[in-house]
Motif scaffolding. Structure first.
Motif, short mmCIF file in Angstrom:
data_model
loop_
_atom_site.label_atom_id
_atom_site.label_comp_id
_atom_site.label_asym_id
_atom_site.label_seq_id
_atom_site.Cartn_x
_atom_site.Cartn_y
_atom_site.Cartn_z
N LEU A 385 0.68 -1.02 0.00
CA LEU A 385 0.14 0.11 0.15
C LEU A 385 0.79 1.22 0.01
N ALA A 386 1.81 1.34 0.74
CA ALA A 386 2.98 2.46 0.79
C ALA A 386 3.33 2.77 -0.54
N SER A 387 3.64 1.62 -1.18
CA SER A 387 4.27 1.51 -2.30
C SER A 387 3.80 2.56 -3.33
N LEU A 388 2.60 2.73 -3.39
CA LEU A 388 1.68 3.47 -4.11
C LEU A 388 2.08 5.00 -4.28
N GLY A 389 2.87 5.55 -3.34
CA GLY A 389 3.19 6.95 -3.07
C GLY A 389 4.14 7.20 -4.17
N TYR A 390 5.02 6.16 -4.95
CA TYR A 390 5.77 6.78 -6.02
C TYR A 390 4.89 6.98 -7.04
N ALA A 391 3.83 6.34 -7.40
CA ALA A 391 2.93 6.49 -8.27
C ALA A 391 1.99 7.67 -8.08
N THR A 392 1.85 8.09 -6.78
CA THR A 392 1.16 9.28 -6.50
C THR A 392 1.96 10.55 -6.92
N PRO A 393 1.18 11.70 -7.61
CA PRO A 393 1.61 12.91 -7.89
C PRO A 393 2.00 13.63 -6.75
N GLY A 394 3.05 14.47 -6.55
CA GLY A 394 3.50 15.20 -5.46
C GLY A 394 2.52 16.28 -5.09
N LEU A 428 9.63 16.75 4.51
CA LEU A 428 10.39 15.56 4.49
C LEU A 428 9.60 14.29 4.67
N TYR A 429 8.29 14.54 5.37
CA TYR A 429 7.33 13.56 5.37
C TYR A 429 6.70 13.23 3.78
N GLY A 430 6.59 14.41 3.20
CA GLY A 430 5.89 14.27 1.95
C GLY A 430 6.99 13.29 0.76
N TYR A 431 8.36 13.70 1.08
CA TYR A 431 9.36 13.09 0.43
C TYR A 431 9.44 11.52 0.58
N LEU A 432 9.22 11.41 2.15
CA LEU A 432 9.13 9.90 2.45
C LEU A 432 8.13 9.16 1.69
N ILE A 433 6.92 9.90 1.50
CA ILE A 433 5.99 9.19 0.80
C ILE A 433 5.99 8.97 -0.58
N ARG A 434 6.59 9.97 -1.21
CA ARG A 434 6.70 10.01 -2.58
C ARG A 434 7.92 9.27 -3.15
N PHE A 435 9.03 9.20 -2.46
CA PHE A 435 10.16 8.30 -2.97
C PHE A 435 10.56 7.19 -2.18
N PHE A 436 9.68 6.72 -1.27
CA PHE A 436 10.03 5.42 -0.56
C PHE A 436 10.42 4.26 -1.30
N LEU A 482 24.37 3.42 -0.94
CA LEU A 482 24.82 4.44 -1.93
C LEU A 482 23.87 4.98 -2.94
N SER A 483 23.42 3.88 -3.82
CA SER A 483 22.55 3.95 -4.76
C SER A 483 21.43 4.52 -4.63
N ALA A 484 20.67 4.13 -3.59
CA ALA A 484 19.23 4.34 -3.29
C ALA A 484 19.55 6.07 -2.55
N ALA A 485 20.63 6.26 -1.87
CA ALA A 485 20.66 7.69 -1.42
C ALA A 485 20.86 8.59 -2.50
N LEU A 486 21.60 8.17 -3.69
CA LEU A 486 22.02 9.06 -4.66
C LEU A 486 20.60 9.35 -5.62
N VAL A 490 18.44 13.01 -6.04
CA VAL A 490 18.48 13.70 -7.03
C VAL A 490 16.78 13.90 -7.54
N ASP A 491 16.10 12.93 -6.92
CA ASP A 491 14.51 13.03 -7.25
C ASP A 491 14.14 14.17 -6.30
N ILE A 492 14.63 14.22 -5.10
CA ILE A 492 14.22 15.44 -4.18
C ILE A 492 14.57 16.92 -5.06
N VAL A 493 15.80 16.92 -5.47
CA VAL A 493 16.20 18.19 -6.15
C VAL A 493 15.42 18.50 -7.22
N LYS A 494 14.91 17.57 -7.94
CA LYS A 494 13.72 17.93 -9.05
C LYS A 494 12.49 18.12 -8.77
#
Length: 557
Positions: A385-394, A428-436, A482-486, A490-494
């Motif tokens: 259920l939480a994985s739907l966050g990436y498919a959910t618009p910001g 940060l909470y929004g980023y957690l949902i969006r990019f989990f 390291l790959s996940a953090a990078l 970058v997704d947060i920057v954009k």
């Protein structure tokens, strides 16, 4: 003969959610709580959509809702068609043929991933507008004036579809190229011995084998299309993301905004379901485990020219031309963006990116460890259920957080507004949902490579689950971490809409500054922060190109 009956036998246990909770261990409970927190804003959107909306919803149905649906469907159709054709053609060209410059093109085709769609919208507006260099050169060459010729309007659904397709085709290219690299030479050779031409082997064998990857790539591109806000808002295209933002901030109606967000989430769920159904409805399997170097026939001079045209066209539209325009705009210079202001924007962006990446990666690590250790089906379901966050618009996530804050305040009197409303913690909470999921994927793949015997040996020596994670998992997961953090950084920057909605007052980032400058037609001032975002986005592109090249089984032999 035994008769079937629905009656329960005496003493048989009845279903109870508390029994499922009782089977969840401490680490699994942590994973369950974290996954539920991630899913709360999405559930809040659906809960708020049931509220009364008065006459505004009926007014929107009669006026703008049809435009939202039609424009969204047009964008999905354009992006789906263009990205699938472009991505597959480029992947097949550089994977199955040998020609001069092939290795360079393999990673150049990934460069548009570093270019956010809203940055591309700014650059092409500057390049194609009436006073831009292209039309000015055309008038100087022909002597035409305004009204003497027709020129396509970039500020249209077709222009937005072109911009989105130019930066999203790498999703299809990356996944289909990886699928082509994994295919067996024996299968392809067998098709040729049965009379298939080169194109016939591609159409009847290679493409069906790559179909799951193709469907997944197109699905990612379509979900990014649904989530886009900056490009469509700048072009003046009425889509659901623009409508949600306008309804919440211009009209101040949370219920109608939630209903629009719910409709958009239904689009997202339909895409996710269609992608899974398409992959599950027809399966293609390879019948051999022999892997040799893929046959790459050397193209003739004419064939090499065609291959370069096929590959350079999307590279030019998606990166080379926009990057050149951005550099020219920076050199042309704007007067409003000072060096001190740019440094402040960069510092804010790095702070959000670093803190967000640390939070998202740590959360994903705890969730995966908990699910892996306890094997709780309840926690695994919450993760899905939480994985739907990436498919959910910001935009939807930001609105969902604000709705959740309001619901918790109204129902329980909890003062969460001071914590999540217009604060860094809320962002940060929004980023957690969006990019989990962005962090969850690489870490899950890294955990899959760690054999259970190592964990079992550590537990037999008396280590607790957290000690096992610290002393066994973390050292082995360093590349994945390291790959996940990078990727998350970058997704947060954009990221634009979630940051713009949830940020504290007078707290700006490079993305917000670029969008604000471009919205007021100060494109030269928007160029520098936009170029900085693009340069940061190049980092994962370089890492990704290296990992794909080594993805074929037996590559190192």
């Amino acid at each position: 003969m035994a008769l079937a009956t629905d009656a329960k036998s005496p003493g048989s246990p009845s279903f109870s959610p508390f029994r499922l909770l009782a089977r969840v261990g401490p680490t699994g409970l942590i994973a369950l709580i974290l996954a539920i927190l991630i899913a709360v804003p999405i559930l809040a959107v659906f809960a708020q959509s049931a509220a009364s909306t008065g006459d505004l919803w009926r007014h929107m149905i009669g006026t703008v809702l049809a435009d939202y649906v039609v424009n969204t469907l047009i964008l999905l159709a354009i992006v789906g068609a263009v990205t699938s054709v472009t991505g597959v053609a480029c992947a097949w060209t550089v994977t199955m043929h040998e020609f001069p410059g092939r290795r360079i093109l393999q990673w150049l085709l990934l460069l548009p991933l570093a270019m956010p769609a809203y940055v591309l919208a700014y650059t092409y507006t500057d390049f194609l507008q009436f006073a831009g260099p292209l039309q000015s050169a055309l008038r100087d060459l022909t002597g035409w004036r305004r009204g003497d010729y027709w020129f396509p309007a970039i500020h249209s659904p077709w222009g937005a579809g072109f911009v989105l397709s130019s930066v999203l085709y790498p999703y299809v290219y990356v996944l289909t190229r990886a699928a082509f690299l994994e295919q067996s030479v024996c299968v392809l050779e067998a098709s040729r011995t049965l009379g298939c031409t080169a194109f016939g082997a591609f159409r009847r064998v290679a493409l069906p084998l790559a179909r799951p990857a193709l469907v997944a790539g197109v699905g990612y591109a379509l979900m990014e299309t649904l989530a886009d806000f900056g490009a469509v808002r700048y072009f003046g295209i009425d889509t659901f993301t623009v409508g949600i933002y306008r309804t919440w901030f211009a009209l101040g109606d949370a219920a109608v905004a939630a209903q629009l967000a719910s409709v958009l989430l239904l689009f997202v769920l339909a895409l996710v379901g269609l992608e899974r159904w398409s992959r599950g409805g027809m399966r293609f399997h390879q019948t051999t485990s022999r892997y040799r170097a893929l046959p790459a026939p050397r193209l003739s001079a004419r064939g090499a020219l065609v291959a370069w045209i096929v590959c350079l066209t999307p590279i030019s539209f998606g990166f080379l031309l926009p990057a050149a325009i951005l550099i020219a705009m920076v050199l042309r210079g704007g007067g409003d963006l000072t060096l001190d202001r740019f440094v402040d924007l960069a510092v804010n962006t790095v702070i959000l990116g670093g803190a967000g990446a640390a939070l998202v990666v740590a959360t994903a690590l705890l969730v995966i460890h908990g699910v892996r250790h306890d094997r709780s089906r309840l926690a695994a379901a919450a993760v899905r259920l939480a994985s739907l966050g990436y498919a959910t618009p910001g935009t939807v996530i930001a609105v969902g957080i604000l709705i959740a804050v309001g619901l918790m305040r109204d129902w329980g009197g909890w003062p969460v507004g001071t914590i999540l409303g217009s604060t860094i913690i809320g962002i940060l909470y929004g980023y957690l949902i969006r990019f989990f999921v962005v962090a969850y994927g690489p870490l899950e793949a890294g955990f899959a490579k760690i054999g259970p015997n190592l964990e079992g040996a550590a537990r037999s020596l008396g280590h607790s689950p957290l000690q096992v994670m610290r002393r066994v998992h973390l050292p082995l997961l360093r590349p994945s971490l390291l790959s996940a953090a990078l990727l998350v950084f970058v997704d947060i920057v954009k990221e634009l809409p979630a940051t713009m909605i949830l940020r504290p007052f007078n707290f700006d980032t490079l993305a917000i500054e670029a969008f604000r400058m471009a919205s007021t037609e100060r494109l030269d001032d928007a160029a520098l922060p936009a170029l900085a975002i693009v340069l940061v986005g190049l980092l994962p592109v370089i890492a990704l190109s290296r990992s794909i090249a080594a993805s074929r089984p037996g590559h190192g032999r």
